[in-house]
Scaffold this motif. Structure first.
Motif, PDB file in Angstrom:
ATOM      1  N   TYR A 172       0.844  -1.185   0.000  1.00  0.00           N
ATOM      2  CA  TYR A 172       0.000   0.000   0.000  1.00  0.00           C
ATOM      3  C   TYR A 172       0.885   1.243   0.000  1.00  0.00           C
ATOM      4  O   TYR A 172       1.976   1.243   0.591  1.00  0.00           O
ATOM      5  CB  TYR A 172      -0.884   0.036   1.257  1.00  0.00           C
ATOM      6  CG  TYR A 172      -2.012  -0.962   1.238  1.00  0.00           C
ATOM      7  CD1 TYR A 172      -3.047  -0.841   0.316  1.00  0.00           C
ATOM      8  CD2 TYR A 172      -2.050  -2.014   2.149  1.00  0.00           C
ATOM      9  CE1 TYR A 172      -4.084  -1.751   0.301  1.00  0.00           C
ATOM     10  CE2 TYR A 172      -3.081  -2.928   2.137  1.00  0.00           C
ATOM     11  CZ  TYR A 172      -4.099  -2.792   1.211  1.00  0.00           C
ATOM     12  OH  TYR A 172      -5.134  -3.691   1.198  1.00  0.00           O
ATOM     13  N   TYR A 219      -0.202   3.180   4.824  1.00  0.00           N
ATOM     14  CA  TYR A 219      -0.672   2.017   5.582  1.00  0.00           C
ATOM     15  C   TYR A 219      -1.897   2.404   6.405  1.00  0.00           C
ATOM     16  O   TYR A 219      -1.826   2.600   7.621  1.00  0.00           O
ATOM     17  CB  TYR A 219       0.460   1.481   6.455  1.00  0.00           C
ATOM     18  CG  TYR A 219       1.740   1.268   5.674  1.00  0.00           C
ATOM     19  CD1 TYR A 219       1.722   0.601   4.443  1.00  0.00           C
ATOM     20  CD2 TYR A 219       2.958   1.750   6.151  1.00  0.00           C
ATOM     21  CE1 TYR A 219       2.896   0.414   3.718  1.00  0.00           C
ATOM     22  CE2 TYR A 219       4.129   1.558   5.447  1.00  0.00           C
ATOM     23  CZ  TYR A 219       4.100   0.898   4.227  1.00  0.00           C
ATOM     24  OH  TYR A 219       5.250   0.719   3.509  1.00  0.00           O
ATOM     25  N   LEU A 279       1.235   6.770  12.418  1.00  0.00           N
ATOM     26  CA  LEU A 279       2.494   6.646  11.670  1.00  0.00           C
ATOM     27  C   LEU A 279       2.297   5.770  10.435  1.00  0.00           C
ATOM     28  O   LEU A 279       2.991   4.778  10.241  1.00  0.00           O
ATOM     29  CB  LEU A 279       3.597   6.082  12.577  1.00  0.00           C
ATOM     30  CG  LEU A 279       3.888   6.891  13.852  1.00  0.00           C
ATOM     31  CD1 LEU A 279       4.938   6.178  14.707  1.00  0.00           C
ATOM     32  CD2 LEU A 279       4.374   8.301  13.507  1.00  0.00           C
ATOM     33  N   HIS A 299       2.992   6.145   7.515  1.00  0.00           N
ATOM     34  CA  HIS A 299       3.977   6.217   6.442  1.00  0.00           C
ATOM     35  C   HIS A 299       5.111   5.223   6.641  1.00  0.00           C
ATOM     36  O   HIS A 299       5.970   5.082   5.794  1.00  0.00           O
ATOM     37  CB  HIS A 299       4.556   7.636   6.379  1.00  0.00           C
ATOM     38  CG  HIS A 299       5.302   8.006   7.626  1.00  0.00           C
ATOM     39  ND1 HIS A 299       4.654   8.272   8.814  1.00  0.00           N
ATOM     40  CD2 HIS A 299       6.628   8.114   7.864  1.00  0.00           C
ATOM     41  CE1 HIS A 299       5.557   8.550   9.754  1.00  0.00           C
ATOM     42  NE2 HIS A 299       6.766   8.454   9.199  1.00  0.00           N
ATOM     43  N   GLN A 300       5.167   4.569   7.808  1.00  0.00           N
ATOM     44  CA  GLN A 300       6.238   3.588   8.030  1.00  0.00           C
ATOM     45  C   GLN A 300       5.680   2.348   8.712  1.00  0.00           C
ATOM     46  O   GLN A 300       4.565   2.347   9.227  1.00  0.00           O
ATOM     47  CB  GLN A 300       7.374   4.203   8.867  1.00  0.00           C
ATOM     48  CG  GLN A 300       6.931   4.669  10.228  1.00  0.00           C
ATOM     49  CD  GLN A 300       8.041   5.332  11.050  1.00  0.00           C
ATOM     50  OE1 GLN A 300       7.885   5.497  12.227  1.00  0.00           O
ATOM     51  NE2 GLN A 300       9.147   5.730  10.424  1.00  0.00           N
ATOM     52  N   THR A 301       6.460   1.265   8.671  1.00  0.00           N
ATOM     53  CA  THR A 301       5.997   0.003   9.254  1.00  0.00           C
ATOM     54  C   THR A 301       6.047   0.076  10.777  1.00  0.00           C
ATOM     55  O   THR A 301       6.630   0.989  11.346  1.00  0.00           O
ATOM     56  CB  THR A 301       6.894  -1.173   8.812  1.00  0.00           C
ATOM     57  OG1 THR A 301       8.185  -1.007   9.391  1.00  0.00           O
ATOM     58  CG2 THR A 301       7.001  -1.259   7.300  1.00  0.00           C
ATOM     59  N   HIS A 302       5.441  -0.929  11.407  1.00  0.00           N
ATOM     60  CA  HIS A 302       5.488  -0.977  12.873  1.00  0.00           C
ATOM     61  C   HIS A 302       6.732  -1.704  13.364  1.00  0.00           C
ATOM     62  O   HIS A 302       6.910  -1.870  14.565  1.00  0.00           O
ATOM     63  CB  HIS A 302       4.237  -1.680  13.413  1.00  0.00           C
ATOM     64  CG  HIS A 302       4.208  -3.160  13.153  1.00  0.00           C
ATOM     65  ND1 HIS A 302       4.020  -3.689  11.904  1.00  0.00           N
ATOM     66  CD2 HIS A 302       4.375  -4.234  13.981  1.00  0.00           C
ATOM     67  CE1 HIS A 302       4.048  -5.016  11.974  1.00  0.00           C
ATOM     68  NE2 HIS A 302       4.269  -5.376  13.214  1.00  0.00           N
TER      69      HIS A 302
END
Lengths: 476, 75, 361
Positions: A15, A18, A24, A26-29
């Motif tokens: 995607y 997210y 947040l 725009h970034q992964t966890h």
């Protein structure tokens, strides 16, 4: 300024934003330096390259990658802990055209889900398993994994994993390589650039195998977990390369990708209107004779040893009753009784709808052996019928208020060709004595219940002999 | 005029978590972590603006899907 | 045309006619004929049959099949249902429909394989973790094994929730005439399914809601469905309750025996009727309360030490006495023993109630 073109960018199978993530977006966890992000990128890139984004269904596990669906713009199914491969099997079988990826961590796959992965692999399910091995339970805060190295400390091995207490690190690829069915098993790592590129090839291969319908493929990826390992990301990467890879040798453990043919496709489903016939559901009308009188209520108990045809006798009665236009029920004893050698069934044939299919006060007892006679005789309703397998009932098998017909039915069956036909000799006697069912109903029932011609012929003779035994008042 | 670099990177300072794996991986060593912090509190990667070969190794070393875009001179 | 068929087999044929195309299960007496019939018939109909490595795997395979939008069935008995509970919780949490047949046997532990009704609590009260329910249908005949299986699939789809067909070993093993629908149906894949196409690519099947507010909202949504089921899905059979002073309550095979008891009691002048819950969840509580306006006592019979009786008591909220008679371990109460108990209770409550001929009988 020369013209530059993009050669590596975020895969289309991710995607853009997210949105399923609460914040947040725009970034992964994932933590800084976590291997999952790299594995995600390799998987997404393979999906892009194979052109299968629409067909792909990702099954995510319980563990840090539980939220894979935040990122992958493919069909997503989240599974219970350890069961991702079981879920994936069923998704794939339901949708053979889809490409199903089971993404699992070491606790998920190699501890709680050991049975599921072993059997999915052994069945050669046409799925792709991405197995991320970071030697620790990360999401739950650093407990021992089945792949934790000897001596490696974790919150549940505070002094380090000890083989005498916790056993040895589990080698999944080696374990699965003992099975016939898997087509591709490889262990790769994320310990340096070269290893990462090798992992990329393996992931693409494992997914490609499924696209070609070759069968079960699994890639085990040794992956860093800097946070739980308490190392900085670069040190963690080195630890993968220098320590993990020593315990878990990298390499291809199975590769039948070239020699394996595509799995046979399932036969096309039948037309919907064919289904009832394929289920053996019969249309048309039954032979219907009269109901045998508006008040008829036969409560029959058939009992004997297993192998005497107790259940079959009851089944013929019920089938014939159905043909005769009666309400019927047939209830077998099953279970320990059956296994210890005795058997009985309850049959009701009635004009009115049947309340209880259990026969606790029979008006007909068909006792194929002596213990059954002794056990059930006291329950017979006064005026009822008792058919007993023998010339003379035992002393405690006598009641003045019931009609008892004793003949050596089993012996007669034996003389006719098979002792097991004794049940039909007894049925013949019952029919003759009581007029319970019309002949044509019994004949129709026999044809449905008895599949073999030889037995059909024998059973017909047995019925006739049983009738004669009663008609003539003695054994012929 | 110097010969232009074969490659170039576009870095997303906000997506970056400052793990440094790309810095470690970069063969010509043209990436470093910034002195300043991004909004998430990480020192994000930055490009020295010279010397990228467009090899793409940093892209694969990076755990974030969109933090690094690698470009190469059109053939 | 009616055909004589075993209860367990009727479930499978009815399921396939209702569009079931997946069976995942693990053998267990007295439910194994369901797996065996599924193994025979499902492939013929273009469906999937797989004997799983365990009940745990089987229920999760159901989760996968349901996620893919396929009507899916499994079957087991007490011990296997216990193992499936985690998966059932996930299915309910992820709002996936499926049908689970529980052909009850004796427990606890290995117990035995004879018929019992000891799974009521674990099936009707949720059984697994979390705030969810399963809809539970209790057939009392082989015809109902077929009919309620079909209904179970419809309810499962309507409520997007697992539905249990709860029967006992006898109902599974016995044969009675069954009339099946003449035509087979195959519903479309639901729009929420993940079916490996562009149209469903954005679909997600999950039961995880990390934020407390999100999870509470989700649980409230499930709760709303259950409240709706309580309004719309209740089914029961009333037998001679219109003038009953004593109402017998029983489900499944016990209700068949109770029907015989009602006839025998009526013949002796006792005004006895039967309320048979067909849906155990949602429970016919309102009907019980309605009957309490005229009935003087409720006598509950189960093949257990008393599980459904608690729901009867909850429904009646102390309005009328509720008494219990149970057999277990695989013993099935006979009509005669139940009748003796009913008469004894009638004598106890209303000595004058017993008519003369009863005393002589």
């Amino acid at each position: 300024m020369p013209e530059y073109t993009v050669i590596h960018e975020k895969a289309r199978s991710f995607y853009d934003l997210y949105e399923r993530k609460a914040e947040l977006q725009h970034q992964t966890h994932y933590c800084p330096g976590c291997g999952h992000g790299i594995v995600h990128k390799l998987v997404a890139e393979a999906i892009d390259e194979l052109g299968i984004q629409d067909r792909t269904i990702l099954v995510t596990p319980v563990g840090c990658s539980v939220f894979g669906y935040y990122y992958f713009d493919v069909g997503n199914v989240q599974a219970a802990h350890g069961r991702a491969s079981a879920v994936a099997c069923a998704v794939k079988r339901a949708l053979p055209e889809s490409v199903v990826l089971s993404y699992q961590g070491d606790g998920d796959l190699a501890a709680i889900g050991t049975a599921e992965i072993l059997h999915a692999a052994n069945r050669g399910e046409n799925i792709t398993v991405i197995f991320v091995n970071n030697a620790i339970y990360a999401m739950t805060g650093g407990q021992m994994a089945p792949t934790t190295l000897l001596g490696q400390s974790s919150t549940t091995t505070p002094s380090g994993r000890n083989e005498w207490n916790e056993g040895y690190p589990l080698h999944v690829c080696e374990l699965l390589a003992a099975l016939e069915a898997p087509v591709y098993l490889e262990r790769v790592a994320l310990g340096n650039n070269k290893q990462i590129m090798g992992a990329a090839r393996a992931v693409r291969r494992a997914i490609g195998n499924q696209v070609k319908s070759l069968g079960f493929s699994l890639v085990e990826i040794l992956s860093p977990c800097p946070t739980i390992w308490r190392k900085d990301p670069v040190e963690a990467q080195h630890w993968v390369r220098d320590e993990m890879a020593k315990v878990f040798p990298l390499g291809v453990f199975r590769d039948r990708g070239t020699e394996a043919g595509a799995r046979p496709a399932a036969a096309p489903p039948p037309a919907l209107d064919e289904v009832p016939r394929l289920l053996g559901i019969v249309n048309g009308s039954r032979l219907m004779t009269d109901r045998g009188g508006a008040t008829v209520d036969w409560r029959i108990k058939v009992a004997g040893f297993g192998g005497q045809g107790v259940l079959m006798l009851g089944e013929v009665l019920a089938e014939a009753g159905l043909d005769a236009g009666m309400e019927v029920s047939w209830l077998p004893s099953y279970g320990p009784e059956m296994r210890s050698g005795t058997s009985n069934c309850h049959v009701r044939l009635a004009a009115a709808p049947i309340d209880s299919p259990l026969v606790s006060r029979p008006n007909v007892l068909l006792a194929l052996n002596q213990p059954s006679l002794e056990k059930f005789l006291p329950t017979v309703e006064p005026g009822g019928w008792v058919f007993y397998n023998g010339q003379t009932p035992p002393r405690n098998g006598v009641r003045a208020d019931v009609r008892v017909i004793g003949r050596p039915f089993t012996q007669v069956g034996d003389e006719l060709g098979d002792a097991r036909a004794g049940n039909m000799v007894m049925l013949g006697a019952l029919l003759e004595a009581t007029g319970l069912l019309p002949d044509e109903a019994v004949e129709g029932a026999l044809k449905r219940v008895v599949k073999s011609e030889r037995w059909l012929e024998l059973d017909r003779r047995a019925l006739a002999r049983g009738r004669a035994a009663v008609r003539e008042g003695s054994l012929p | 005029m110097e010969k232009p670099d074969r490659g170039m990177v576009r870095l997303s300072a906000e997506e970056c978590k400052g793990c440094g794996l790309c810095v470690e991986a970069c063969p010509p060593k043209v990436l470093r972590l910034a002195d300043g912090l991004n909004r998430s509190g990480y020192h994000p990667v930055c490009y020295l603006n010279r010397g990228c070969t467009g090899c793409g190794i940093c892209f694969y070393a990076c755990p974030e899907p969109g933090a690094i875009v690698v470009l190469r001179v059109a053939a | 045309m009616k055909q004589l068929i075993k209860g367990n087999e009727a479930i499978v044929k009815s399921a396939i006619l209702a569009g079931c195309r997946a069976f995942y299960g693990y053998p267990i007496t007295p439910a194994s004929e369901i797996a065996e019939a599924a193994a025979l018939y499902l492939p013929r109909a273009g469906g999937v049959f797989l004997q799983a490595e365990s009940e745990v795997a089987a229920i999760n395979m159901l989760y996968g099949a349901a996620a893919a939008g396929v009507r899916a069935l499994t079957a087991s008995s007490g011990p296997g249902i216990s193992l499936m509970q985690e998966g059932i919780s996930y299915l309910a949490g992820a709002e996936l429909p499926c049908v689970i047949a529980d052909i009850m046997r004796g427990g606890p532990g290995l117990g035995n394989i004879a018929p019992e009704q000891g799974d009521y609590n674990q099936v009707v009260k949720g059984g697994g973790h979390g705030n969810y329910r399963t809809l539970v249908l209790a057939p009392d005949s082989v015809q109902e094994m077929a009919d309620l299986t079909r209904l179970a699939f419809d309810l499962a789809d309507e409520y997007r929730n697992p539905v249990v067909v709860l029967a006992d070993g006898y109902t599974g093993q016995m044969m009675e005439p069954v009339e099946f629908p003449a035509a087979a149906m195959l519903p479309r894949r639901p729009a929420w399914a993940v079916d490996g196409t562009a149209a469903t690519r954005r679909n997600l099947i999950t039961s995880i809601y990390l934020e407390p507010d999100q999870l509470e909202a989700h649980v409230r949504k499930l709760e709303t469905k259950y409240r709706r089921a309580e309004q719309q899905a209740v089914r029961f059979e009333s037998h001679r309750t219109e003038d009953a002073e004593i109402v017998l309550v029983g489900y499944g095979i016990v209700a068949r025996i109770l029907k015989a008891v009602v006839e025998q009691a009526r013949a002796q002048g006792l005004a006895v009727g039967l309320l048979r819950p067909i849906t155990l969840y949602p429970f016919p509580a309102a009907e019980l309360r309605r009957l309490s306006r005229q009935a003087l006592a409720f006598l509950v019979v189960e093949m257990s030490t008393g599980q459904m009786v608690e729901d009867v008591r909850l429904a009646l909220e102390g309005r009328r006495p509720v008494e219990f008679y149970g057999r277990c371990g695989g013993n099935v109460p006979s009509a005669e023993e139940i009748l003796r108990w009913v008469r004894e209770r009638a004598d106890h409550y209303w000595p004058a109630f017993a008519p003369e001929e009863m005393a002589d009988a």
